[in-house]
Design an enzyme around this catalytic site. Structure first.
Site, PDB file in Angstrom:
ATOM      1  N   LEU A  33       1.690  -6.542  -2.741  1.00 48.32           N
ATOM      2  CA  LEU A  33       0.353  -5.932  -2.611  1.00 48.32           C
ATOM      3  C   LEU A  33       0.064  -5.480  -1.181  1.00 48.32           C
ATOM      4  CD1 LEU A  33      -1.841  -8.162  -4.988  1.00 48.32           C
ATOM      5  CD2 LEU A  33      -0.563  -6.079  -5.522  1.00 48.32           C
ATOM      6  N   THR A  35       0.717  -2.516  -0.066  1.00 46.69           N
ATOM      7  CA  THR A  35       0.090  -1.194  -0.249  1.00 46.69           C
ATOM      8  C   THR A  35      -0.338  -0.978  -1.705  1.00 46.69           C
ATOM      9  OG1 THR A  35       2.288  -0.214  -0.503  1.00 46.69           O
ATOM     10  CG2 THR A  35       1.279  -0.047   1.674  1.00 46.69           C
ATOM     11  N   ILE A  52      10.101  -8.561  -1.674  1.00 44.14           N
ATOM     12  CA  ILE A  52      11.380  -8.356  -2.373  1.00 44.14           C
ATOM     13  C   ILE A  52      12.463  -9.326  -1.897  1.00 44.14           C
ATOM     14  CG2 ILE A  52      11.244  -6.011  -3.294  1.00 44.14           C
ATOM     15  CD1 ILE A  52      12.457  -4.975  -0.713  1.00 44.14           C
ATOM     16  N   TYR A 136      12.216   6.938   7.833  1.00 40.97           N
ATOM     17  CA  TYR A 136      11.965   6.716   6.401  1.00 40.97           C
ATOM     18  C   TYR A 136      13.139   7.251   5.583  1.00 40.97           C
ATOM     19  CZ  TYR A 136      10.245   7.753   1.726  1.00 40.97           C
ATOM     20  OH  TYR A 136      10.138   7.872   0.365  1.00 40.97           O
TER      21      TYR A 136
END
Ligand code: UDP
Length: 315
Positions: A33, A35, A52, A136
């Protein structure tokens, strides 16, 4: 199947989780949570709030993982690259180790057009050079590289889907980021009155109207590709597919369609170029169409914008 969906409280992850449940799969959503939103976790999914790196607690009995949990803001990745390498690459490697320990041998990975960087030709094919221009894209490409290696070394079965510009909504599931950088939600926020105007980042690109051209794909069509990918995973192989509509629209064209759909004048203000934006990014999705039989059903920009607007405005 029994499935783990990481990032299933986020935009794309929640839509895929919802479609998996509708198709009769048993879904656990794992999301920290950071994002995502807990109320975006679809009804019928089990929810585990965790990073994760702690996925082992949710992997017992799981047959495949659909991995969406990631950091995904290009600008933030340039300012804080370490967080992107640690979260997107480090986190995924930990997830892959946990999967190996629990005997889970299948994964569908949420990759991105940002792995290609500035393209040499359009539309982009999967065999084109991958030269990401920001951390990214580089961190996502590193995961793709790891998946290929693990497929060879460990017999992992993996499919990476490289998304172009995802937009639209699926029922109540819509894009709602705390920091909204994407074009369509920002344009629609003008129509709802949340913003006074939208900025057009550069009008001097080598395109027909001088604004950047992107390939917009409906989140529902994108999600369907994940279900096809899941069924096509082959142990020991890593396949990569682009996902877009194959058609490009300029920023000005997107704003025009949003004006038509919302009936709002949507004032636009010309601003500076946003660093790192390629002029044109359009996907060839021929490979996934040919090999997995994928086809966009809500392909028109008007459908995409209408669905996004419907979910946002309740219309
Ligand atoms: N863009 C814009 N104004 C905004 C947001 C985005 O002009 O408020 C432009 C951006 O420069 C790019 C295109 O819209 O050319 C799509 O940007 P977005 O962030 O939605 O997706 P990206 O292609 O960067 O993944």
């Amino acid at each position: 199947m029994r499935l783990l969906v990481t990032g299933g409280a986020g935009y794309v992850g929640s839509v895929v989780a919802a479609q998996l449940i509708e198709a009769g799969h048993e879904v656990t959503v794992l999301d920290d949570l950071s994002t995502g939103h807990e109320d975006a976790v679809p009804e019928g999914a089990r929810f585990v709030r965790a990073d994760i790196r702690e996925a082992d607690q949710a992997l017992d009995g799981v047959e495949a993982v659909l991995h969406f949990a990631a950091k995904s803001l290009v600008g933030e990745s340039v300012r804080e690259p370490g967080r992107y390498w640690a979260g997107n690459l480090g986190g995924t490697l930990a997830l892959l180790d946990a999967m190996r320990d629990k005997g889970v041998g299948r994964i569908v990975f949420s990759s991105t057009a940002a792995t290609y960087g500035e393209p040499e030709r359009s539309p982009i094919e999967e065999s084109d050079p991958t030269r990401p221009t920001n951390p990214y894209g580089a961190s996502k490409l590193a995961v793709d590289t790891a998946l290929s290696a693990y497929a060879g070394l460990r017999g992992l079965g993996a499919v990476s889907l490289r998304y172009f510009n995802v937009a639209g909504a699926y029922g109540r599931y819509r894009e709602r980021h705390a920091v909204e950088t994407h074009l369509i939600p920002n344009v629609l926020k003008v129509a709802t009155g949340e913003r006074e105007s939208v900025s057009v980042f550069g009008t001097d690109y080598p395109t027909a109207d001088g604004t950047c051209v992107r390939d917009y794909i409906h989140v529902s069509d994108l999600a369907k590709a994940h279900l096809l990918a899941l069924g096509a995973i082959t142990p020991g192989e890593h396949e990569i597919y682009n996902l877009g509509s194959g058609t490009g629209f300029s920023v000005q064209e997107v704003i025009s369609v949003c004006r038509e759909v919302t009936g709002h004048e949507i004032p636009a203000v010309v601003g500076e170029r946003r660093p790192g934006d390629p002029a044109v990014l359009v996907a060839s999705s021929a490979r996934i169409q040919r090999e997995l039989g994928w086809k966009a059903e809500r392909a028109s920009l008007r459908d995409i914008v209408s669905d996004a607007w419907g979910a946002l405005s309740g219309k």
